[in-house]
Design a protein around this motif. Structure first.
Motif, PDB file in Angstrom:
ATOM      1  N   UNK A 186      13.100  50.045   2.428  1.00  0.00           N
ATOM      2  CA  UNK A 186      12.064  49.590   3.360  1.00  0.00           C
ATOM      3  C   UNK A 186      12.363  50.207   4.724  1.00  0.00           C
ATOM      4  N   UNK A 187      11.371  50.861   5.297  1.00  0.00           N
ATOM      5  CA  UNK A 187      11.545  51.528   6.596  1.00  0.00           C
ATOM      6  C   UNK A 187      11.358  50.517   7.723  1.00  0.00           C
ATOM      7  N   UNK A 188      12.179  49.475   7.718  1.00  0.00           N
ATOM      8  CA  UNK A 188      11.979  48.379   8.668  1.00  0.00           C
ATOM      9  C   UNK A 188      12.166  48.834  10.109  1.00  0.00           C
ATOM     10  N   UNK A 189      13.212  49.584  10.377  1.00  0.00           N
ATOM     11  CA  UNK A 189      13.500  49.972  11.756  1.00  0.00           C
ATOM     12  C   UNK A 189      12.386  50.854  12.329  1.00  0.00           C
ATOM     13  N   UNK A 190      11.852  51.741  11.520  1.00  0.00           N
ATOM     14  CA  UNK A 190      10.743  52.585  11.978  1.00  0.00           C
ATOM     15  C   UNK A 190       9.521  51.737  12.309  1.00  0.00           C
ATOM     16  N   UNK A 191       9.205  50.783  11.436  1.00  0.00           N
ATOM     17  CA  UNK A 191       8.078  49.890  11.699  1.00  0.00           C
ATOM     18  C   UNK A 191       8.327  49.051  12.947  1.00  0.00           C
ATOM     19  N   UNK A 192       9.547  48.570  13.083  1.00  0.00           N
ATOM     20  CA  UNK A 192       9.918  47.761  14.244  1.00  0.00           C
ATOM     21  C   UNK A 192       9.740  48.565  15.535  1.00  0.00           C
ATOM     22  N   UNK A 193      10.228  49.790  15.563  1.00  0.00           N
ATOM     23  CA  UNK A 193      10.099  50.628  16.764  1.00  0.00           C
ATOM     24  C   UNK A 193       8.629  50.917  17.068  1.00  0.00           C
ATOM     25  N   UNK A 194       7.831  51.106  16.033  1.00  0.00           N
ATOM     26  CA  UNK A 194       6.389  51.336  16.209  1.00  0.00           C
ATOM     27  C   UNK A 194       5.751  50.101  16.844  1.00  0.00           C
TER      28      UNK A 194
END
Length: 440
Positions: A186-194
């Motif tokens: 899950x690309x959680x950190x990328x989504x979070x930064x977005x």
């Protein structure tokens, strides 16, 4: 002397040989491996896979909960007990990332700790002391499971400290495993930064406040500023409750139309070059409206041009695979205060024309609105979870004060709770009958 020297060499060689045999025997009898860097014996591998599947299953479950609750696995008290800091819809609370002029989004460290704590609580039920392998191994567990979480760009890594010793019941071979690891794609950190970028730009540009003011100003059923010549007995009147309902309905229809430039958004009806050509020729310069004669109007204007020019938001990101959706539902509620109004009724000022214009009926009005309502942000990555997709949700308030965007102030708030050193939850355990509780 020569014989003594030879004897010493033989004794030394004998000691070395005995040590070597002892070490080999110990290694054969009790193999020590550190997961995941060393491959385990084939017979022990199912145990490691069982543990790592438990970690992956509960890790995915924790991440799904965190995705629904803005990164929080368990909401902190200052959100959980303050209805002004979340959307309560569908049984779960969708927390704000911004409240009363400050960002209250969880940090990556808080999210990692929350995920780890969740697994520490839930894993014992799944592992069950590895009792499923009791027919094959004697299992000795040295400590409770302890999980640490690390956010990668496209995956979340769960490291589990769970020291166990497995003794094979057939050949008495012993294997110790200290660590396990599972990776959830899950690309959680990328989504979070977005998501943080969206909030940062909203706080900077007040995009949603400006869009809301435009929406109210264009809606003929919402009185804003106007002049009316209708002749009626008394002033024009509007009920604040009706205006609130009209604003909520308008927001429901329009908020989801906002799109993020360079995200994976729903395409516009026509090629974007057509909109850009219209903007270049008729859009004005330096924020000033260009005066256009009727014979200068473009031959063709796409039907969704308003969306392109007013609801297409450039937040300064590189092209992204993520989908973004903004949502508002009437059930989310709205805080509305209108001035002037009295007892829930808004009225126009009435004037009569003078001299030769005394037959005119003149209604003049200008209303000032304080508005506060939540917008839900949903960020989706279709590639996460091996193509199943993953969604991160959070919310923020849209705040208007006297018809002007104001990200620093809200119309009302709830007092923060003050912790007490006394446990009042047990005060009434031994009491019978009626009694009075007074809270200050």
């Amino acid at each position: 002397m020569r014989k003594r020297g030879q004897l010493s060499q033989f004794v030394l060689m004998g000691i070395v040989l005995i040590l070597a045999i002892s070490v080999i025997t110990y290694i054969r009898h009790e193999s020590i491996f550190f997961r995941p860097s060393v491959v385990l014996p084939a017979k022990v591998q199912p145990v490691a896979e069982f543990v790592e599947n438990c970690v992956k299953d509960y890790g995915t479950e924790a991440l799904e909960l965190a995705g629904y609750q803005g990164g929080w696995v368990e909401l902190p008290d200052y959100i959980n007990y303050n209805p002004s800091t979340y959307i309560n819809y569908g049984g779960l609370k969708k927390p704000y990332w911004y409240y009363n002029g400050r960002v209250i989004a969880p940090t990556i460290e808080q999210i990692e700790n929350g995920l780890g704590n969740y697994l520490d609580k839930e894993l014992p039920f799944c592992l069950n002391n590895l009792s499923v392998f009791e027919n094959e191994f004697e299992v000795k567990i040295y400590d409770e499971p302890k999980t640490t979480v690390q956010m990668g760009e496209r995956a979340v890594i769960f490291n589990l400290e769970y020291p166990v010793r497995l003794t094979d019941k057939t050949n008495r071979t012993k294997t110790k495993i200290l660590n396990f690891q599972s990776i959830v794609p899950i690309a959680f950190k990328e989504l979070y930064d977005f998501g943080k970028r969206i909030l940062e730009m909203e706080n900077k540009e007040t995009f949603f406040e400006e869009a809301t003011i435009d929406l109210i100003g264009m809606n003929k059923d919402i009185p804003f500023t106007g002049l009316n010549f209708k002749c009626i007995s008394g002033p024009m009147e509007w009920k604040v409750a009706d205006i609130s309902r009209e604003i909520r309905d308008s927001l429901t229809k329009d908020i989801h139309r906002i799109r993020i430039k360079n995200s994976d958004y729903v395409p516009f009806y026509d090629d974007e070059e057509i909109y850009e050509d219209i903007h270049e020729e008729f859009g004005g310069v330096d924020g000033k409206t260009k005066i256009i004669e009727e014979n200068e109007l473009p031959d063709y204007v796409p039907m969704d041009s308003y969306d392109y020019f007013h609801y297409f938001w450039d937040i300064g990101i590189e092209p992204s695979r993520f989908k973004v959706n903004f949502n508002y539902l009437p059930d989310y509620g709205i805080r509305l205060n209108v001035r002037p109004s009295e007892k829930g009724v808004m009225k126009s000022n009435v004037a009569k024309g003078t001299s030769y214009l005394n037959f005119l009926c003149l209604h003049v009005y200008h209303f000032s609105y304080d508005i506060n309502y939540p917008v839900e942000v949903m960020l989706r990555d279709d590639e996460s979870l091996d193509g199943q997709g993953y969604v991160l949700r959070y919310a923020f308030p849209v705040m208007i004060d006297h018809n002007v965007p104001n990200r620093e102030k809200t119309s009302s708030s709830v007092f923060d709770a003050i912790s007490s050193t006394r446990d009042y939850s047990v005060e009434c355990e031994d009491k019978e009958g009626d009694y009075t509780v007074i809270a200050n």
